[in-house]
Design a protein around this motif. Structure first.
Motif, PDB file in Angstrom:
ATOM      1  N   HIS A 121     -65.145 -39.803 132.907  1.00  0.00           N
ATOM      2  CA  HIS A 121     -63.919 -39.195 133.426  1.00  0.00           C
ATOM      3  C   HIS A 121     -62.780 -39.205 132.422  1.00  0.00           C
ATOM      4  O   HIS A 121     -61.790 -38.503 132.621  1.00  0.00           O
ATOM      5  N   GLY A 122     -62.885 -39.976 131.370  1.00  0.00           N
ATOM      6  CA  GLY A 122     -61.883 -39.956 130.317  1.00  0.00           C
ATOM      7  C   GLY A 122     -60.658 -40.802 130.616  1.00  0.00           C
ATOM      8  O   GLY A 122     -60.704 -41.762 131.393  1.00  0.00           O
ATOM      9  N   LYS A 123     -59.544 -40.394 130.006  1.00  0.00           N
ATOM     10  CA  LYS A 123     -58.320 -41.174 130.058  1.00  0.00           C
ATOM     11  C   LYS A 123     -57.668 -41.083 131.433  1.00  0.00           C
ATOM     12  O   LYS A 123     -57.439 -39.997 131.963  1.00  0.00           O
ATOM     13  N   THR A 124     -57.353 -42.246 131.994  1.00  0.00           N
ATOM     14  CA  THR A 124     -56.721 -42.328 133.303  1.00  0.00           C
ATOM     15  C   THR A 124     -55.371 -43.011 133.163  1.00  0.00           C
ATOM     16  O   THR A 124     -55.244 -44.033 132.503  1.00  0.00           O
ATOM     17  N   PHE A 125     -54.340 -42.420 133.788  1.00  0.00           N
ATOM     18  CA  PHE A 125     -53.004 -42.998 133.778  1.00  0.00           C
ATOM     19  C   PHE A 125     -52.798 -43.840 135.033  1.00  0.00           C
ATOM     20  O   PHE A 125     -53.228 -43.463 136.127  1.00  0.00           O
ATOM     21  N   ILE A 126     -52.127 -44.967 134.849  1.00  0.00           N
ATOM     22  CA  ILE A 126     -51.882 -45.892 135.954  1.00  0.00           C
ATOM     23  C   ILE A 126     -50.409 -46.281 135.944  1.00  0.00           C
ATOM     24  O   ILE A 126     -49.912 -46.788 134.941  1.00  0.00           O
ATOM     25  N   LEU A 127     -49.721 -46.012 137.022  1.00  0.00           N
ATOM     26  CA  LEU A 127     -48.336 -46.441 137.166  1.00  0.00           C
ATOM     27  C   LEU A 127     -48.267 -47.581 138.170  1.00  0.00           C
ATOM     28  O   LEU A 127     -48.788 -47.477 139.284  1.00  0.00           O
ATOM     29  N   LYS A 128     -47.629 -48.671 137.774  1.00  0.00           N
ATOM     30  CA  LYS A 128     -47.468 -49.827 138.653  1.00  0.00           C
ATOM     31  C   LYS A 128     -45.978 -50.068 138.853  1.00  0.00           C
ATOM     32  O   LYS A 128     -45.245 -50.273 137.886  1.00  0.00           O
ATOM     33  N   ALA A 129     -45.538 -50.029 140.107  1.00  0.00           N
ATOM     34  CA  ALA A 129     -44.115 -50.144 140.410  1.00  0.00           C
ATOM     35  C   ALA A 129     -43.895 -51.112 141.561  1.00  0.00           C
ATOM     36  O   ALA A 129     -44.640 -51.107 142.536  1.00  0.00           O
ATOM     37  N   PHE A 130     -42.858 -51.937 141.422  1.00  0.00           N
ATOM     38  CA  PHE A 130     -42.446 -52.839 142.501  1.00  0.00           C
ATOM     39  C   PHE A 130     -41.462 -52.102 143.388  1.00  0.00           C
ATOM     40  O   PHE A 130     -40.509 -51.490 142.901  1.00  0.00           O
ATOM     41  N   MET A 131     -41.695 -52.127 144.709  1.00  0.00           N
ATOM     42  CA  MET A 131     -40.875 -51.347 145.628  1.00  0.00           C
ATOM     43  C   MET A 131     -40.206 -52.245 146.658  1.00  0.00           C
ATOM     44  O   MET A 131     -40.843 -53.136 147.226  1.00  0.00           O
ATOM     45  N   GLN A 132     -38.940 -51.997 146.896  1.00  0.00           N
ATOM     46  CA  GLN A 132     -38.178 -52.798 147.846  1.00  0.00           C
ATOM     47  C   GLN A 132     -38.232 -52.177 149.233  1.00  0.00           C
ATOM     48  O   GLN A 132     -37.213 -51.824 149.833  1.00  0.00           O
ATOM     49  N   CYS A 133     -39.426 -52.046 149.752  1.00  0.00           N
ATOM     50  CA  CYS A 133     -39.624 -51.564 151.112  1.00  0.00           C
ATOM     51  C   CYS A 133     -40.993 -52.048 151.578  1.00  0.00           C
ATOM     52  O   CYS A 133     -41.865 -52.352 150.762  1.00  0.00           O
ATOM     53  N   PRO A 134     -41.208 -52.131 152.877  1.00  0.00           N
ATOM     54  CA  PRO A 134     -42.474 -52.660 153.379  1.00  0.00           C
ATOM     55  C   PRO A 134     -43.657 -51.779 153.002  1.00  0.00           C
ATOM     56  O   PRO A 134     -43.543 -50.556 152.900  1.00  0.00           O
ATOM     57  N   ALA A 135     -44.809 -52.405 152.824  1.00  0.00           N
ATOM     58  CA  ALA A 135     -46.024 -51.653 152.493  1.00  0.00           C
ATOM     59  C   ALA A 135     -46.381 -50.668 153.604  1.00  0.00           C
ATOM     60  O   ALA A 135     -46.846 -49.559 153.342  1.00  0.00           O
ATOM     61  N   GLU A 136     -46.138 -51.060 154.858  1.00  0.00           N
ATOM     62  CA  GLU A 136     -46.446 -50.189 155.984  1.00  0.00           C
ATOM     63  C   GLU A 136     -45.647 -48.894 155.919  1.00  0.00           C
ATOM     64  O   GLU A 136     -46.140 -47.816 156.267  1.00  0.00           O
ATOM     65  N   LEU A 137     -44.391 -48.986 155.455  1.00  0.00           N
ATOM     66  CA  LEU A 137     -43.554 -47.793 155.350  1.00  0.00           C
ATOM     67  C   LEU A 137     -44.114 -46.815 154.325  1.00  0.00           C
ATOM     68  O   LEU A 137     -44.205 -45.606 154.567  1.00  0.00           O
TER      69      LEU A 137
END
Length: 418
Positions: free
Chosen positions: A276-292
């Protein structure tokens, strides 16, 4: 060259997800954390109030400089304030800035009005007074400040008008619309999750929870909608394959290659995936509930156009079973027209687990969306969204966006355009 173009487009699309936590681009405004927890004043209104304060301070500074040009400041104050003369004094320009400051701060900071009538009054009074003063007075013959003070006041007053009308009121109206829409959607979703039988074609309820990630447990999908035809079973198979690749990517986090990050801590990685080749991954911390995030992003792919500005349209073509659907996305052009709009047909699989929510996807074909001459058909490799719950704080989460896209860029055409 094709890799560079795709890299540019992908990097342009990756930061869009940051808006889920740090801007109002998501369908739920950034100031929303619950029905009773909205911010008392928006960021854009606060910026406007700071600009109004700058107006007063800057005009005051210019006036103080003018007072010290010829005589001492006390002698000049006596001439311009105590023995005020409309034709020779700059004091009224300072008083005009004070008038704007008090009226605008009262209207838009204290009372938090959402109408333009207050600034219309301040701008009309300022413009009329300054035009009359320039025509009647002798300020232009005194010194350079005779030009600077009236011009500065006039320009700043109109900048305040533009900022309020085109930024503050427009942005807050959009935030309010999205806030009400989110509340309505949340109210509508509550009974749907409890009663899947009343689902319409444009709605999607929470899939059953997978207690772990094993293949046996993934097949236990409750008693809801099932894949019936061979085509539907193929969609389910593709969705499970994409989910397996996403799980493998998450398991290899130590092998992710760092690319860049920003001041908010959001980080972009890459990983080479076999076949599949090159894959981009963005990791971000979010100040809201996971359920939202799960409800707004994963369960409602049609809302992607509201928070991802690289997407022009998103449509659900078919809901295959409780966990699987087929969607159609159209991306906007990029790179100054070198990359024309692309369309994508994807299988999406959604799973709930104890510590995370996952939406995986991969390219497929669907009879409802054949190839179209208006778009170039792009192809997505395995990827998707992952929302990791926080074990210590339920009001925050970690968002991971895995993106693998083949834009089908023609090298010869790109070279000719460039």
């Amino acid at each position: 060259m094709q890799g560079d173009l795709e890299n540019g487009v992908l990097e342009r699309s990756l930061p869009a997800i940051v808006s889920l936590s740090h801007s109002q681009s998501l369908s739920l405004p950034s100031q929303y954390f619950g029905p009773g927890e909205r911010r008392t004043i928006s960021d854009v209104r606060r910026t406007f109030c700071l600009f109004v304060t700058f107006d007063l301070l800057f005009v005051s500074l210019l006036w103080i400089i003018e007072l010290n040009v010829r005589n001492s400041i006390w002698d000049s104050l006596d001439v311009e304030v105590v023995h005020y003369n409309f034709k020779t004094s700059f004091f009224d320009i300072f008083a005009l800035a004070l008038f704007r400051f008090l009226l605008l701060q009262l209207g838009y900071a204290v009372l938090r009005l959402r109408h333009w009538w207050v600034i219309a009054i301040t701008t009309l009074v300022t413009s009329s007074f300054l035009i009359a003063k320039v025509i009647i007075s002798n300020l232009l013959s005194k010194n350079a400040l005779g030009y600077v003070l009236p011009i500065t006041s006039f320009v700043i007053a109109w900048l305040e008008t533009w900022f309020l009308d085109f930024k503050v009121l427009t942005q807050e109206a959009e935030d309010e619309r999205l806030y009400l829409a989110a509340l309505q959607a949340a109210a509508e979703r509550a009974p749907l999750i409890l009663c899947p039988s009343v689902l319409s074609e444009g709605q999607f309820y929470s899939p059953p929870e997978s207690l772990a990630g094993s293949e046996d447990e993934l097949d236990e999908e409750g008693n809801g909608r099932k894949a019936v035809t061979s085509q539907e079973r193929e969609f389910v198979r593709l969705g499970k394959e994409a989910m397996a690749v996403v799980d493998q990517i998450l398991a290899q986090e130590e092998n992710w290659k760092f690319e860049k990050n920003n001041v908010l801590g959001d980080t972009v990685y890459t990983l080479e995936i076999p076949y599949h080749g090159k894959t981009f991954i963005l990791k971000a911390f979010m100040q809201c509930p996971a359920e939202l995030v799960y409800q707004e992003v994963i369960l409602q792919p049609e809302k992607m156009v509201q928070w991802n500005r690289t997407i022009a349209a998103c449509q659900v073509l078919q809901r295959v079973d409780d966990n699987t659907l087929v969607s159609y996305d159209v991306s906007s052009g990029a790179a100054g027209g070198v990359v024309s709009p692309r369309d994508f047909v994807n299988v999406r699989r959604v799973e709930r687990r104890r510590d995370r929510y996952i939406s995986s996807g991969i390219a497929t074909n669907h009879e409802a969306k054949p190839l179209h001459s208006r778009y170039v058909r792009g192809e997505n490799g395995p990827g998707g969204f992952v929302v990791l719950k926080s074990s210590s704080n339920p009001t925050v989460c970690t968002f991971i966006w895995i993106l693998n896209t083949d834009l089908k860029v023609c090298l010869c055409q790109s070279a000719s355009v460039l």
